[in-house]
Design an enzyme around this catalytic site. Sequence first.
Site, PDB file in Angstrom:
ATOM      1  CG  HIS A  72      -1.956  -0.979   1.270  1.00  0.00           C
ATOM      2  ND1 HIS A  72      -2.944  -1.001   2.224  1.00  0.00           N
ATOM      3  CD2 HIS A  72      -2.196  -2.017   0.450  1.00  0.00           C
ATOM      4  CE1 HIS A  72      -3.752  -2.015   1.991  1.00  0.00           C
ATOM      5  NE2 HIS A  72      -3.316  -2.663   0.926  1.00  0.00           N
ATOM      6  CE1 TYR A 201      -4.755   3.539   9.559  1.00  0.00           C
ATOM      7  CE2 TYR A 201      -5.367   3.406  11.867  1.00  0.00           C
ATOM      8  CZ  TYR A 201      -4.547   3.038  10.824  1.00  0.00           C
ATOM      9  OH  TYR A 201      -3.506   2.166  11.054  1.00  0.00           O
ATOM     10  N   PRO A 293      -3.103  -0.840  19.114  1.00  0.00           N
ATOM     11  CG  PRO A 293      -4.967  -2.153  18.646  1.00  0.00           C
ATOM     12  CD  PRO A 293      -4.256  -1.476  19.764  1.00  0.00           C
ATOM     13  CE  LYS A 297       4.360   2.530  13.249  1.00  0.00           C
ATOM     14  NZ  LYS A 297       4.842   2.369  11.889  1.00  0.00           N
ATOM     15  CE1 TYR A 385      -0.483   3.151   9.908  1.00  0.00           C
ATOM     16  CE2 TYR A 385      -0.319   3.057   7.520  1.00  0.00           C
ATOM     17  CZ  TYR A 385      -0.923   2.656   8.699  1.00  0.00           C
ATOM     18  OH  TYR A 385      -1.951   1.760   8.673  1.00  0.00           O
TER      19      TYR A 385
HETATM   20  C1  FAD Z   1      -5.552 -10.291  20.163  1.00  0.00           C
HETATM   21  C2  FAD Z   1      -4.433  -9.454  19.597  1.00  0.00           C
HETATM   22  C3  FAD Z   1      -4.642  -8.696  18.446  1.00  0.00           C
HETATM   23  C4  FAD Z   1      -3.615  -7.908  17.929  1.00  0.00           C
HETATM   24  N1  FAD Z   1      -3.857  -7.166  16.827  1.00  0.00           N
HETATM   25  C5  FAD Z   1      -2.873  -6.381  16.351  1.00  0.00           C
HETATM   26  C6  FAD Z   1      -3.086  -5.575  15.225  1.00  0.00           C
HETATM   27  O1  FAD Z   1      -4.159  -5.569  14.638  1.00  0.00           O
HETATM   28  N2  FAD Z   1      -2.049  -4.805  14.786  1.00  0.00           N
HETATM   29  C7  FAD Z   1      -0.823  -4.800  15.405  1.00  0.00           C
HETATM   30  O2  FAD Z   1       0.115  -4.117  14.987  1.00  0.00           O
HETATM   31  N3  FAD Z   1      -0.594  -5.561  16.470  1.00  0.00           N
HETATM   32  C8  FAD Z   1      -1.587  -6.347  16.958  1.00  0.00           C
HETATM   33  N4  FAD Z   1      -1.336  -7.107  18.021  1.00  0.00           N
HETATM   34  C9  FAD Z   1       0.007  -7.085  18.583  1.00  0.00           C
HETATM   35  C10 FAD Z   1       0.960  -8.043  17.852  1.00  0.00           C
HETATM   36  O3  FAD Z   1       0.262  -9.185  17.477  1.00  0.00           O
HETATM   37  C11 FAD Z   1       2.108  -8.352  18.808  1.00  0.00           C
HETATM   38  O4  FAD Z   1       2.791  -7.137  19.038  1.00  0.00           O
HETATM   39  C12 FAD Z   1       3.064  -9.421  18.298  1.00  0.00           C
HETATM   40  O5  FAD Z   1       2.439 -10.677  18.323  1.00  0.00           O
HETATM   41  C13 FAD Z   1       4.307  -9.444  19.181  1.00  0.00           C
HETATM   42  O6  FAD Z   1       5.091 -10.567  18.892  1.00  0.00           O
HETATM   43  P1  FAD Z   1       5.899 -11.322  20.029  1.00  0.00           P
HETATM   44  O7  FAD Z   1       6.631 -12.412  19.339  1.00  0.00           O
HETATM   45  O8  FAD Z   1       6.636 -10.346  20.831  1.00  0.00           O
HETATM   46  O9  FAD Z   1       4.796 -11.917  21.017  1.00  0.00           O
HETATM   47  P2  FAD Z   1       3.680 -13.019  20.761  1.00  0.00           P
HETATM   48  O10 FAD Z   1       3.217 -12.998  19.363  1.00  0.00           O
HETATM   49  O11 FAD Z   1       2.676 -12.829  21.859  1.00  0.00           O
HETATM   50  O12 FAD Z   1       4.440 -14.386  20.971  1.00  0.00           O
HETATM   51  C14 FAD Z   1       4.784 -14.875  22.253  1.00  0.00           C
HETATM   52  C15 FAD Z   1       4.833 -16.391  22.178  1.00  0.00           C
HETATM   53  O13 FAD Z   1       5.260 -16.902  23.439  1.00  0.00           O
HETATM   54  C16 FAD Z   1       4.466 -18.007  23.796  1.00  0.00           C
HETATM   55  N5  FAD Z   1       4.511 -18.136  25.250  1.00  0.00           N
HETATM   56  C17 FAD Z   1       3.904 -17.366  26.173  1.00  0.00           C
HETATM   57  N6  FAD Z   1       4.179 -17.796  27.415  1.00  0.00           N
HETATM   58  C18 FAD Z   1       4.994 -18.863  27.267  1.00  0.00           C
HETATM   59  C19 FAD Z   1       5.606 -19.746  28.191  1.00  0.00           C
HETATM   60  N7  FAD Z   1       5.435 -19.609  29.517  1.00  0.00           N
HETATM   61  N8  FAD Z   1       6.351 -20.763  27.721  1.00  0.00           N
HETATM   62  C20 FAD Z   1       6.538 -20.912  26.364  1.00  0.00           C
HETATM   63  N9  FAD Z   1       5.971 -20.101  25.452  1.00  0.00           N
HETATM   64  C21 FAD Z   1       5.215 -19.084  25.895  1.00  0.00           C
HETATM   65  C22 FAD Z   1       3.092 -17.657  23.237  1.00  0.00           C
HETATM   66  O14 FAD Z   1       2.278 -18.797  23.053  1.00  0.00           O
HETATM   67  C23 FAD Z   1       3.463 -16.999  21.916  1.00  0.00           C
HETATM   68  O15 FAD Z   1       3.541 -17.922  20.867  1.00  0.00           O
HETATM   69  C24 FAD Z   1      -2.361  -7.890  18.567  1.00  0.00           C
HETATM   70  C25 FAD Z   1      -2.153  -8.654  19.708  1.00  0.00           C
HETATM   71  C26 FAD Z   1      -3.171  -9.418  20.241  1.00  0.00           C
HETATM   72  C27 FAD Z   1      -2.920 -10.208  21.497  1.00  0.00           C
END
Ligand code: FAD
Length: 391
Positions: A72, A201, A293, A297, A385
Site C-alpha cells: 500500500h 481510519y 494497535p 506497530k 507509519y
Molecule cells: C488479540 C491481539 C490482536 C492484535 N492485533 C494487532 C493488530 O491488529 N495490529 C498490530 O500491529 N498488532 C496487533 N497485536 C500485537 C501483535 O500481534 C504483537 O505485538 C506481536 O504478536 C508481538 O510478537 P511477540 O513475538 O513479541 O509476542 P507473541 O506474538 O505474543 O508471541 C509470544 C509467544 O510466546 C508463547 N509463550 C507465552 N508464554 C509462554 C511460556 N510460559 N512458555 C513458552 N511459550 C510461551 C506464546 O504462546 C506466543 O507464541 C495484537 C495482539 C493481540 C494479542
Amino acid sequence: MRTQVGIVGAGPAGLMLSHLLHLGGIESVVLECRNRQYIEDRVRAGVLEQGTVDLMIETGVGERLRREGLRHEGVWFSFGGRRHRINLSELTGGRAITVYAQQEVVKDLVQARVSAGGQIVFEVDELSVHDLDSTRPKIRYRKDGVAHELSCDFIAGCDGFHGVCRPSVPEGVIAVYERVYPFAWLGILAEAAPTSEELVYTYHERGFALFSMRSPQITRLYLQCTPDEDLTLWPDDRIWEELCARMRTEDGWEPAVGPVIQKGVTGMRSFVIEPMQFGRLFLAGDASHIVPPTGAKGLNLAISDVWVLSQALESFYKSGRSDLLDQYSAKCLQRIWKVQRFSWWMTSMLHLFPGGDGFDHRRQLAELDYITSSRAGMTTLAENYVGLPLD
Ligand SMILES: Cc1cc2nc3c(=O)[nH]c(=O)nc-3n(C[C@H](O)[C@H](O)[C@H](O)COP(=O)(O)OP(=O)(O)OC[C@H]3O[C@@H](n4cnc5c(N)ncnc54)[C@H](O)[C@@H]3O)c2cc1C
C-alpha cells in the site's frame, strides 16, 4: 541439553531471532507452550512496515510475502463524512506498508527454521528461567510429562505480554511505564472483498472504526467499543450496521457486507519496561512493550528488537565484544519510545474518550484536517507509519 541462545516463545520475535541467529552461525532452541497449528492460525496483526518487509526479503523468508503481500502506497483518513488520502510513498522517498497477516509471517518463519533443521519444541509446560545473572542461565520445562533443563549462554524472553520471563526478573530491577485506555476494539474478519485498496481510519461521533484487509477476498474491520464489551450482544447484523454507520462517507463509500468468520475484543494499552535486560536475560517484543494497535506497530517493534539483539549476539560470538549487548536495551528503547509516542498520538486523535466534550471533538477534527492537508503534517504521519529506520 545445551545451546547458545535459549528462546522462550515462538511468536514473531522468537522465530525471527532464531532465524537471524542461524544466519549468523549461532545455535538456538525455541521453546513454545502452544502447538504449531495454534500459532500458525492465531489472527493478530497484519500491517508490515517497510523495514520489516526488507528484513524478511533480505534474509530469505520473504518469497511468499513478495508474492502475496499487498503493498500500500497510501492510507486514508475519514472524518466529517469525507475520505482524505495520504500518499505514503511520495512523502517518504518510495517507502510503503505491506498488508500480510501475522500468522503468515509466523508460518514462513516456522517453515524456514524447520527446513534449516532448527529446533522448535512445541507444547512445553511449566517453563521457568534460572540463574539469569550467571554466565550459564538455564531454562527448565516439561515436555510430555518429562522434565528437561536447557543450559544456555543467553536467554531471549520472547514470550509475549503474559509470558514468564519478565516476571522472573527480581523486583526493583525493572521500571514500568503504562497507560491503559478506556476503550477497546471489536475486530472481525469477514468474507467480503475489500471496497478500498488501502486502509481507512475513521473518526466519527459514534466512535473510531478501521477498515483493513487481509487478502483480495477477506476484509478486517474494527470498531471502538468498551473494554468489557460483551460479544454476545453483538450479532453480525449489529456489527455491520454499526460499521456502516461509522464508515459510510458522503460519496456513498462503505464496506461490503459478508459472512463474519472471526470476532474478538482487543484491549488497548501502552506499556514499556526499562531496562529490557537483566544479566543474561534479554526481553524482546510484547514481553517488554505493548502499543495500542492504532499505529499497527506491535509486530514491527518485535522484529526491530530482535534485529538489534541478533546483531549484538553476533558481535559477541564473532569478536567477544559485549558492548552491543550492554547497549541493547538503550538502543531499542530509543526507537520504542518514538513508536509509543506515534501509537499514543494516533489513538488519541482518532478515538472518543469518555467525558470528552465539544472542545475535544473540534480539536480532533482540526488535527485530522491538519495532517491531511499540510505537507509537513502528512510527512510526519507518513514517515512514522511506514516505519522509522531499523538501525
Ligand atoms: C488479540 C491481539 C490482536 C492484535 N492485533 C494487532 C493488530 O491488529 N495490529 C498490530 O500491529 N498488532 C496487533 N497485536 C500485537 C501483535 O500481534 C504483537 O505485538 C506481536 O504478536 C508481538 O510478537 P511477540 O513475538 O513479541 O509476542 P507473541 O506474538 O505474543 O508471541 C509470544 C509467544 O510466546 C508463547 N509463550 C507465552 N508464554 C509462554 C511460556 N510460559 N512458555 C513458552 N511459550 C510461551 C506464546 O504462546 C506466543 O507464541 C495484537 C495482539 C493481540 C494479542
